[in-house]
Design a protein around this motif. Sequence first.
Motif, mmCIF file in Angstrom:
data_model
loop_
_atom_site.group_PDB
_atom_site.id
_atom_site.type_symbol
_atom_site.label_atom_id
_atom_site.label_comp_id
_atom_site.label_asym_id
_atom_site.label_seq_id
_atom_site.Cartn_x
_atom_site.Cartn_y
_atom_site.Cartn_z
ATOM 1 N N GLN A 33 -7.756 0.055 2.162
ATOM 2 C CA GLN A 33 -8.165 0.145 0.530
ATOM 3 C C GLN A 33 -8.779 -1.281 0.269
ATOM 4 O O GLN A 33 -9.516 -1.249 -0.772
ATOM 5 C CB GLN A 33 -6.805 0.436 -0.328
ATOM 6 N N THR A 203 -10.389 1.354 -8.314
ATOM 7 C CA THR A 203 -8.902 1.537 -8.264
ATOM 8 C C THR A 203 -8.271 1.037 -7.145
ATOM 9 O O THR A 203 -7.049 1.231 -6.773
ATOM 10 C CB THR A 203 -8.230 2.900 -8.679
ATOM 11 N N SER A 206 -5.043 -1.521 -6.880
ATOM 12 C CA SER A 206 -3.866 -0.684 -7.120
ATOM 13 C C SER A 206 -3.402 0.094 -6.107
ATOM 14 O O SER A 206 -2.147 0.275 -5.928
ATOM 15 C CB SER A 206 -4.056 -0.115 -8.476
ATOM 16 N N TYR A 207 -4.232 0.812 -5.440
ATOM 17 C CA TYR A 207 -3.896 1.638 -4.306
ATOM 18 C C TYR A 207 -3.274 0.553 -3.096
ATOM 19 O O TYR A 207 -2.394 1.079 -2.379
ATOM 20 C CB TYR A 207 -4.998 2.482 -3.702
ATOM 21 N N LEU A 209 -2.174 -2.524 -3.214
ATOM 22 C CA LEU A 209 -0.782 -3.025 -3.729
ATOM 23 C C LEU A 209 0.247 -1.908 -3.560
ATOM 24 O O LEU A 209 1.281 -2.112 -2.952
ATOM 25 C CB LEU A 209 -0.687 -3.482 -5.072
ATOM 26 N N THR A 210 -0.054 -0.590 -3.957
ATOM 27 C CA THR A 210 1.045 0.390 -3.701
ATOM 28 C C THR A 210 1.252 0.548 -2.106
ATOM 29 O O THR A 210 2.593 0.815 -2.063
ATOM 30 C CB THR A 210 0.291 1.810 -4.257
#
Length: 232
Positions: A33, A203, A206-207, A209-210
């Motif tokens: 990502q 995005t 954010s992916y 970090l998830t």
Amino acid sequence: MIEQRGRPVWLTVLLLGLCAALIVTFILLGNWQMRRLTWKTDLIEAVESRAFGDPVDLPEAFEPDAHSYLRVRAPGQFDMDKPVLVKAVTGLGPGHWLMMPLLADGRTIWVNRGFVPSQAQDPAGWAAPVTPVTGLLRPSEPTGTLLERNDPGAGRWVSRDVEALSEALGLGKTVPYFIDADHNAEQAGWPRGGLTQLSFRNTHLSYALTWYAMAALLFGAVAYLTIARLRR
């Protein structure tokens, strides 16, 4: 890890191995990502710097990283006998892109004249093309899409593969890109140009970090359970 009562050692080792594999997988997905984030950021910067300026001449040698979404001006003459419809879905609904070859200086430049809805596929109802063409450079889309493949023999096209289009129609030297034509405000009806997607959701951070958080949480849980069991 000390074996829990009633649990075989091999099962404990297997569970630890599965947890380790999941942690590595989550980290790799996060790294992927992050690479996608870099690619998307570069794409957005390229669109903002190239797509909204005054049109320029065609590049001598096309380089996708340097010339994609560049606004250009292309003189030439359309071959009106060789239109090709390529399957498309846009904000205007399902239909096709109208691809037509532009002959210029002994080479073929495919032009996406714009969107044609399913109910307007009769060439008699299409507006006449205007030259020189202005629009955005896009790299060829070889083979097809993730779910479908082009079938030149059946005249079925799902992607704008300019080399395959020229080969199927017996055209000459073809440049490795096509032009997404601008919308002509003075032209009524179809095709409708200027539908190139120029805004992109970003995005990926954010992916990433998830995925990293899932790896950290799983690692923390395994470490906690292992230490607690050793202490007991």
